[in-house]
Design a protein around this motif. Structure first.
Motif, mmCIF file in Angstrom:
data_model
loop_
_atom_site.group_PDB
_atom_site.id
_atom_site.type_symbol
_atom_site.label_atom_id
_atom_site.label_comp_id
_atom_site.label_asym_id
_atom_site.label_seq_id
_atom_site.Cartn_x
_atom_site.Cartn_y
_atom_site.Cartn_z
ATOM 1 N N THR A 151 0.825 -1.206 0.000
ATOM 2 C CA THR A 151 0.000 0.000 0.000
ATOM 3 C C THR A 151 0.859 1.255 0.000
ATOM 4 O O THR A 151 2.009 1.239 0.413
ATOM 5 C CB THR A 151 -0.933 0.024 1.222
ATOM 6 O OG1 THR A 151 -0.152 -0.049 2.400
ATOM 7 C CG2 THR A 151 -1.915 -1.125 1.189
ATOM 8 N N ASP A 152 0.252 2.355 -0.424
ATOM 9 C CA ASP A 152 0.943 3.640 -0.410
ATOM 10 C C ASP A 152 0.791 4.299 0.962
ATOM 11 O O ASP A 152 0.298 3.682 1.909
ATOM 12 C CB ASP A 152 0.420 4.543 -1.529
ATOM 13 C CG ASP A 152 -1.054 4.905 -1.395
ATOM 14 O OD1 ASP A 152 -1.637 4.721 -0.291
ATOM 15 O OD2 ASP A 152 -1.630 5.383 -2.378
ATOM 16 N N ALA A 153 1.201 5.548 1.089
ATOM 17 C CA ALA A 153 1.144 6.267 2.371
ATOM 18 C C ALA A 153 -0.281 6.405 2.900
ATOM 19 O O ALA A 153 -0.488 6.563 4.099
ATOM 20 C CB ALA A 153 1.780 7.646 2.224
ATOM 21 N N ASN A 154 -1.283 6.323 2.017
ATOM 22 C CA ASN A 154 -2.687 6.409 2.427
ATOM 23 C C ASN A 154 -3.287 5.042 2.726
ATOM 24 O O ASN A 154 -4.480 4.934 2.983
ATOM 25 C CB ASN A 154 -3.518 7.091 1.335
ATOM 26 C CG ASN A 154 -3.104 8.516 1.128
ATOM 27 O OD1 ASN A 154 -2.825 9.238 2.080
ATOM 28 N ND2 ASN A 154 -3.029 8.941 -0.125
ATOM 29 N N GLY A 155 -2.489 3.991 2.633
ATOM 30 C CA GLY A 155 -3.005 2.644 2.871
ATOM 31 C C GLY A 155 -3.762 2.076 1.697
ATOM 32 O O GLY A 155 -4.539 1.145 1.838
ATOM 33 N N GLU A 156 -3.550 2.618 0.506
ATOM 34 C CA GLU A 156 -4.273 2.174 -0.681
ATOM 35 C C GLU A 156 -3.343 1.433 -1.628
ATOM 36 O O GLU A 156 -2.143 1.715 -1.696
ATOM 37 C CB GLU A 156 -4.881 3.375 -1.404
ATOM 38 C CG GLU A 156 -5.882 4.126 -0.564
ATOM 39 C CD GLU A 156 -6.399 5.382 -1.221
ATOM 40 O OE1 GLU A 156 -7.315 5.977 -0.648
ATOM 41 O OE2 GLU A 156 -5.918 5.782 -2.294
#
Length: 72
Positions: free
Chosen positions: A4-9
């Motif tokens: 995931t990316d920094a946004n949890g996506e």
């Protein structure tokens, strides 16, 4: 395996149709991991008369938020 990316996506493209197993091994600070889940591609749309190829899983309520039908 995608992370995931920094946004949890995380986003996947070009996946073949099939059954997928989702696992979250680590959660951001202050959040809990979700239980592993299964998802099929495509999903039937809410009306039951077509297919969804893009969606957003929402694990807490086990509901799916529709983002597009028929690959749109």
């Amino acid at each position: 395996m995608d992370v995931t990316d920094a946004n949890g996506e995380v986003s996947f493209t070009g996946l073949p149709l099939g059954l997928y197993y989702g696992v979250e091994s680590k959660a951001p600070a202050g959040l809990q991991t979700v239980k592993p889940f299964l998802v099929t591609l495509p999903l039937s749309n809410p009306a039951g008369d077509g297919w969804m190829y893009r969606f957003l899983p929402v694990p807490q309520g086990c509901r799916w938020l529709h983002q597009g039908a028929n690959g749109q």
